[in-house]
Design a protein around this motif. Structure first.
Motif, PDB file in Angstrom:
ATOM      1  N   ASP A   1       0.824  -1.201   0.000  1.00 28.62           N
ATOM      2  CA  ASP A   1       0.000   0.000   0.000  1.00 28.62           C
ATOM      3  C   ASP A   1       0.861   1.254   0.000  1.00 28.62           C
ATOM      4  OD1 ASP A   1      -2.263  -1.511   0.029  1.00 28.62           O
ATOM      5  OD2 ASP A   1      -2.760  -1.198   2.149  1.00 28.62           O
TER       6      ASP A   1
ATOM      7  N   THR B   1      -3.208  -4.326  -3.764  1.00 27.03           N
ATOM      8  CA  THR B   1      -3.263  -3.227  -2.796  1.00 27.03           C
ATOM      9  C   THR B   1      -4.673  -3.117  -2.231  1.00 27.03           C
ATOM     10  OG1 THR B   1      -2.902  -0.862  -2.463  1.00 27.03           O
ATOM     11  CG2 THR B   1      -3.756  -1.534  -4.617  1.00 27.03           C
ATOM     12  N   THR B   2      -4.756  -2.665  -0.963  1.00 32.40           N
ATOM     13  CA  THR B   2      -6.070  -2.414  -0.347  1.00 32.40           C
ATOM     14  C   THR B   2      -6.507  -0.975  -0.552  1.00 32.40           C
ATOM     15  OG1 THR B   2      -5.065  -1.841   1.776  1.00 32.40           O
ATOM     16  CG2 THR B   2      -5.636  -4.165   1.404  1.00 32.40           C
TER      17      THR B   2
ATOM     18  N   THR C   1      -5.077   1.835   0.793  1.00 33.84           N
ATOM     19  CA  THR C   1      -4.856   2.764   1.906  1.00 33.84           C
ATOM     20  C   THR C   1      -4.227   4.064   1.418  1.00 33.84           C
ATOM     21  OG1 THR C   1      -4.537   0.896   3.406  1.00 33.84           O
ATOM     22  CG2 THR C   1      -3.711   3.038   4.137  1.00 33.84           C
ATOM     23  N   GLN C   2      -3.296   3.970   0.476  1.00 35.83           N
ATOM     24  CA  GLN C   2      -2.595   5.149  -0.016  1.00 35.83           C
ATOM     25  C   GLN C   2      -3.508   6.142  -0.711  1.00 35.83           C
ATOM     26  OE1 GLN C   2      -2.583   2.139  -1.111  1.00 35.83           O
ATOM     27  NE2 GLN C   2      -1.635   1.835  -3.128  1.00 35.83           N
TER      28      GLN C   2
ATOM     29  N   ASP D   1      -6.407   7.057   0.278  1.00 35.29           N
ATOM     30  CA  ASP D   1      -7.161   7.842   1.260  1.00 35.29           C
ATOM     31  C   ASP D   1      -6.244   8.765   2.047  1.00 35.29           C
ATOM     32  OD1 ASP D   1      -9.547   6.758   0.560  1.00 35.29           O
ATOM     33  OD2 ASP D   1      -9.630   5.294   2.196  1.00 35.29           O
ATOM     34  N   GLY D   2      -4.947   8.761   1.671  1.00 36.95           N
ATOM     35  CA  GLY D   2      -4.027   9.590   2.443  1.00 36.95           C
ATOM     36  C   GLY D   2      -2.889  10.168   1.615  1.00 36.95           C
TER      37      GLY D   2
ATOM     38  N   VAL E   1     -10.414  -1.243   3.115  1.00 35.48           N
ATOM     39  CA  VAL E   1     -10.280   0.166   3.467  1.00 35.48           C
ATOM     40  C   VAL E   1     -11.480   0.953   2.944  1.00 35.48           C
ATOM     41  CG1 VAL E   1      -8.877   2.246   3.173  1.00 35.48           C
ATOM     42  CG2 VAL E   1      -7.785   0.041   3.522  1.00 35.48           C
ATOM     43  N   ARG E   2     -11.948   0.539   1.767  1.00 34.50           N
ATOM     44  CA  ARG E   2     -13.083   1.218   1.143  1.00 34.50           C
ATOM     45  C   ARG E   2     -13.917   0.195   0.381  1.00 34.50           C
ATOM     46  NH1 ARG E   2     -10.708   5.728  -2.419  1.00 34.50           N
ATOM     47  NH2 ARG E   2     -12.847   5.812  -3.175  1.00 34.50           N
TER      48      ARG E   2
END
Length: 537
Positions: free
Chosen positions: A60, A76-77, A79-80, A82-83, A112-113
């Motif tokens: 991620d 990948t989940t 996470t990157q 969202d940030g 994550v989403r």
């Protein structure tokens, strides 16, 4: 969004293993994984779903490319997204993956989403990277394990295929035409064109059929260039859109031929192992053929002595049984000198030529050189020996077999005349044009000639005169004072006085024809390229 279309993967090499390396298509088809392609396959580059996957990696990171290699699939989940990665930076993220050679990107949903970011879908479509969803119930480790298992199965299957192919090839080597059968098996197992070229660069065998005329001519040029290098080497050649791998057979300085294999771009490590085993078997077969060539060489040497002894009928009978008829009369005889390290390979090249063109050549090893006999006007083989082996060759005048012994003497004399010259052919007729004194120059008369002219040499060195030059020019001018004066740019009386002085220093009467001839011969011996001879009466 749509699921993957049901289309087949590229066909493997015929008759090889049907287990292929894992691809994104094969992972998408695995019902245990429930993966789903996002977007339409028709919008992707051709073959995008069929590229082999080297490994499956998850990350991620905003920039995972330092930890990826070409052929990886990235999971990948998100996470990157969202940030650390703003929505506008998604295209740059995908571009980095594309430039790294990533085969596909898998997005794990509901971790994550809930869904895959639309900006990521658009960016992947534009970059030509397949994007697929990994459902919550499918762990990333399950995707990685499925890929690893497929890799192991493919490697195991290719190993079994290689062992099966090598066994079939080994059994083929035991057949009557072991080399031909071996090459046929290689062609069958690889599903590829296979050709064996001999030491002359000529095609010896081809499976399943010869190349077309244009490709055959270009391939022969490539093979000849590879052999001319004299080193153990390989080369890739592209002909009419098809890739061929060329591999020399034999050690450096003793190349026996070249093995050519088509579809070189499709040959993996297992296939290359099979090719290497055939290279070894072909080398062994050609080495055994070399031993046969040596045995035949002893017979040829005996026949050469019979020809020199005036018994062509015996040689004709044996030659007809062994190799075909002797070359037709009139013939020319050549004495050929090559480097000692090249002697065996040259003999093999000539043996192959005799086999492929019966009645065009007889050859044997003489006492000091190779001896060739060919029809008058059919001596192109001499040019090939000069170009490939830097041979020095003496060539006789045309004759019949009754004059073979005399023709061989002519060839050997012409070869001796070329002893210190570069590679090339010297004809005996050229020597006859130079005259008898040209042979005197080759007979070690240099010291005698220097002694004869020593008084003139010492006088010139002591007094700074040009008696040697004047006398050489005088001889070249037919011993005419006016012509010599014109050539030297001096008065005729100057030439006369120099010649008179030279006569006194030599202690000889230059008015005598015999004396003039003797002194002229000294100049010929010391300067054979400028003998001072005149074409005037």
């Amino acid at each position: 969004m749509s699921t993957i279309a049901a289309s087949g993967s590229p066909a493997p090499l015929p008759t090889s293993s049907t287990t292929t390396p894992p691809t994104l298509r094969s992972l998408l088809r695995d019902p245990a994984l429930s993966l789903r392609l996002l977007g339409d396959e028709t919008g992707l580059p051709a073959g995008a779903l069929d590229r082999p996957i080297s490994w499956v990696h998850s990350s991620d990171l905003a920039d995972p490319t330092p930890f990826l290699v070409e052929g990886n699939v990235l999971l990948t989940t998100g996470t990157q997204f969202d940030g650390s990665i703003a929505e506008g930076d998604t295209a740059e993220y995908v571009a980095r993956l594309r430039d790294r050679g990533v085969t596909g990107l898998g997005f794990g949903t509901e971790v994550v989403r809930d869904g895959t970011p639309s900006s990521l879908v658009v960016a992947c479509a534009r970059a030509g990277i397949p994007l697929f969803e990994v459902p919550y119930q499918t762990p990333f480790i399950a995707v990685a394990r499925a890929n690893a298992n497929a890799l192991a199965a493919a490697e195991y299957s290719r190993g079994i295929w290689a062992l099966t192919a090598q066994r079939a090839i080994s059994l083929a080597a035991l057949r009557p035409d072991g080399l031909g059968a071996t090459l046929a098996e290689l062609s069958r197992h690889l599903g590829a064109w296979v050709g064996l070229y001999g030491a002359t660069g000529d095609l010896d065998r081809a499976f399943p059929e010869p190349l077309n005329a244009d490709d055959a001519a270009e391939m022969r040029r490539e093979v000849t260039a590879l052999l001319a290098g004299g080193r153990h080497a390989s080369r890739r050649v592209l002909l009419t859109g098809r890739d061929y791998a060329l591999q020399t057979l034999g050690a450096a300085g003793e190349l026996r031929g070249v093995l050519a294999v088509g579809r070189a771009e499709d040959i993996d490590q297992a296939g290359q192992q099979v090719v290497n085993s055939v290279v070894a078997l072909a080398w062994l077969s050609l080495q055994q053929n070399r031993d046969l060539v040596n045995a035949r060489g002893h017979l040829r040497s005996g026949l050469l002595h019979a020809l020199r002894g005036g018994d062509p009928s015996l040689v004709a009978r044996i030659s007809a049984e062994m190799w075909g008829p002797l070359p037709g009369e009139p013939i020319r005889v050549a004495a050929v000198a090559v480097r000692g390290a090249d002697l065996d390979i040259v003999s093999e090249v000539l043996e192959l030529r005799v086999a492929s063109r019966p009645g065009e050549l007889f050859f044997a090893r003489g006492d000091a050189s190779l001896v060739l006999c060919a029809p008058d006007g059919a001596t192109d083989v001499l040019t090939q020996l000069v170009e490939r082996f830097e041979a020095r060759i003496g060539l006789s005048e045309a004759t019949g077999y009754a004059g073979f012994g005399r023709a061989l003497e002519q060839a050997e004399q012409a070869l001796r005349r070329r002893a210190d010259a570069p590679a090339g052919v010297t004809g005996f007729s050229e020597l006859a044009g130079e005259g008898v004194l040209a042979f005197v120059a080759q007979a070690g008369a240099g010291e005698v000639a220097r002694s004869v002219l020593a008084p003139l040499t010492r006088y010139d060195e002591t007094h700074g005169t040009a008696l040697l030059t004047t006398m050489r020019t005088w001889f070249a001018s037919g011993c005419e004072y006016d012509a010599a004066a014109g050539a030297l740019g001096v008065h005729r009386h100057t030439v006369r006085s120099r010649i008179d002085l030279a006569a006194r220093l030599l202690g000889r009467d230059l008015g005598s024809f015999a004396v003039r001839a003797d002194v002229w011969a000294a100049f010929v011996v010391l300067d054979p390229e400028r003998p001072g001879a005149s074409t005037r009466g």
